[in-house]
Design an enzyme around this catalytic site. Structure first.
Site, mmCIF file in Angstrom:
data_model
loop_
_atom_site.group_PDB
_atom_site.id
_atom_site.type_symbol
_atom_site.label_atom_id
_atom_site.label_comp_id
_atom_site.label_asym_id
_atom_site.label_seq_id
_atom_site.Cartn_x
_atom_site.Cartn_y
_atom_site.Cartn_z
ATOM 1 N N GLU A 1 -3.145 -4.528 -3.083
ATOM 2 C CA GLU A 1 -3.663 -5.458 -4.092
ATOM 3 C C GLU A 1 -3.763 -4.779 -5.454
ATOM 4 O O GLU A 1 -3.468 -5.375 -6.487
ATOM 5 C CB GLU A 1 -5.054 -5.977 -3.690
ATOM 6 C CG GLU A 1 -5.067 -6.816 -2.432
ATOM 7 C CD GLU A 1 -5.249 -6.012 -1.153
ATOM 8 O OE1 GLU A 1 -4.824 -4.830 -1.106
ATOM 9 O OE2 GLU A 1 -5.796 -6.561 -0.197
ATOM 10 N N ASN B 1 0.826 -1.205 0.000
ATOM 11 C CA ASN B 1 0.000 0.000 0.000
ATOM 12 C C ASN B 1 0.860 1.255 0.000
ATOM 13 O O ASN B 1 1.905 1.316 0.627
ATOM 14 C CB ASN B 1 -1.029 0.006 1.149
ATOM 15 C CG ASN B 1 -0.454 -0.307 2.511
ATOM 16 O OD1 ASN B 1 0.504 -1.052 2.644
ATOM 17 N ND2 ASN B 1 -1.049 0.267 3.530
ATOM 18 N N GLU C 1 0.413 5.167 0.626
ATOM 19 C CA GLU C 1 -0.493 6.187 1.161
ATOM 20 C C GLU C 1 -0.086 7.583 0.701
ATOM 21 O O GLU C 1 0.971 7.767 0.080
ATOM 22 C CB GLU C 1 -0.534 6.076 2.686
ATOM 23 C CG GLU C 1 -1.115 4.727 3.114
ATOM 24 C CD GLU C 1 -1.368 4.597 4.599
ATOM 25 O OE1 GLU C 1 -0.918 5.462 5.379
ATOM 26 O OE2 GLU C 1 -2.039 3.608 4.972
ATOM 27 N N ASN C 2 -0.944 8.533 0.994
ATOM 28 C CA ASN C 2 -0.734 9.905 0.518
ATOM 29 C C ASN C 2 -1.293 10.887 1.549
ATOM 30 O O ASN C 2 -2.302 10.583 2.195
ATOM 31 C CB ASN C 2 -1.468 10.069 -0.829
ATOM 32 C CG ASN C 2 -1.044 11.308 -1.560
ATOM 33 O OD1 ASN C 2 -1.427 12.423 -1.228
ATOM 34 N ND2 ASN C 2 -0.228 11.122 -2.571
ATOM 35 N N ALA C 3 -0.649 12.038 1.670
ATOM 36 C CA ALA C 3 -1.137 13.061 2.601
ATOM 37 C C ALA C 3 -2.575 13.446 2.260
ATOM 38 O O ALA C 3 -3.374 13.788 3.135
ATOM 39 C CB ALA C 3 -0.230 14.281 2.542
ATOM 40 N N SER C 4 -2.898 13.369 0.969
ATOM 41 C CA SER C 4 -4.301 13.488 0.562
ATOM 42 C C SER C 4 -4.840 12.062 0.544
ATOM 43 O O SER C 4 -4.656 11.316 -0.426
ATOM 44 C CB SER C 4 -4.375 14.123 -0.828
ATOM 45 O OG SER C 4 -5.700 14.054 -1.289
ATOM 46 N N TYR C 5 -5.418 11.638 1.636
ATOM 47 C CA TYR C 5 -5.704 10.216 1.877
ATOM 48 C C TYR C 5 -6.276 9.433 0.695
ATOM 49 O O TYR C 5 -5.800 8.347 0.382
ATOM 50 C CB TYR C 5 -6.633 10.043 3.097
ATOM 51 C CG TYR C 5 -6.002 10.394 4.430
ATOM 52 C CD1 TYR C 5 -4.707 10.906 4.531
ATOM 53 C CD2 TYR C 5 -6.721 10.232 5.611
ATOM 54 C CE1 TYR C 5 -4.147 11.234 5.756
ATOM 55 C CE2 TYR C 5 -6.169 10.550 6.848
ATOM 56 C CZ TYR C 5 -4.869 11.056 6.914
ATOM 57 O OH TYR C 5 -4.320 11.369 8.118
#
Ligand code: THU
Length: 161
Positions: A76, A63, A65-69
């Site tokens: 997957e 996964n 992730e990003n600060a902009s969720y």
């Protein structure tokens, strides 16, 4: 007249990783290695996915992730999109998923989220053969499902379009 129909499916539950066949153990190990490289600073929940293709290639993802969720992506989908990009015509035989959390001990295998089920379903439908799924938590118990279609009942495919 209306009929009532039950939709169900079988799963296999292994008490431990050691009960798996060697090739499945290897695939799960690759998902564990992948989860350790996950970029999950916001949730601390690390997911690894490893796909075994028909030609023996193993493609992994984790996964991101990003600060902009919502801009982040699950393990997957990272893995299946990579497989689709790099080996477009190669069928996927199996998918191994494992998760670990820095916040708490996850011992129950985690199944793919709804969005990932839909994405995976597209590839299963396209290749016309089932993708077997193995899931594991931080360690121990493993759950096996025979196909994506099983975990996405009444799934949407391109026959509707
Ligand atoms: N996540 C996955 O990678 N796969 C799933 O099927 C469930 C959730 C990720 C997304 C996010 O980075 C973190 O786990 C917490 O939801």
């Amino acid at each position: 007249m209306a009929i009532k129909k039950k939709i169900g499916f079988d799963i296999i539950i292994y008490d431990s990783f050691e009960e798996l066949e060697e090739s499945d153990r290897r695939l799960l190990e690759r998902s564990v290695a992948a989860r350790n490289n996950a970029y999950a600073p916001y949730s601390n929940f690390q997911v690894g996915a490893a796909l075994e293709l028909e030609n023996g290639e193993i493609v992994t993802g984790n996964n991101q992730e990003n600060a902009s969720y919502p801009s982040g992506l699950c393990a997957e989908r990272v893995a299946v999109f990579y497989a689709g990009a790099k080996f477009p015509n190669m069928a996927i035989k199996s998918l191994a998923i494992s998760v670990i959390s820095k916040n708490n001990e996850v011992l129950e295998p985690a199944a793919p989220c709804g969005n990932c089920r839909q994405s995976l379903f597209e590839y299963e439908y396209r290749q016309k053969s089932p993708i077997r799924i193995l899931m594991m938590g931080a360690k121990g118990k493993v759950v096996e499902c025979s196909s994506v279609a099983d975990i996405l009942p009444l799934g949407f495919d391109n026959t509707y379009l």
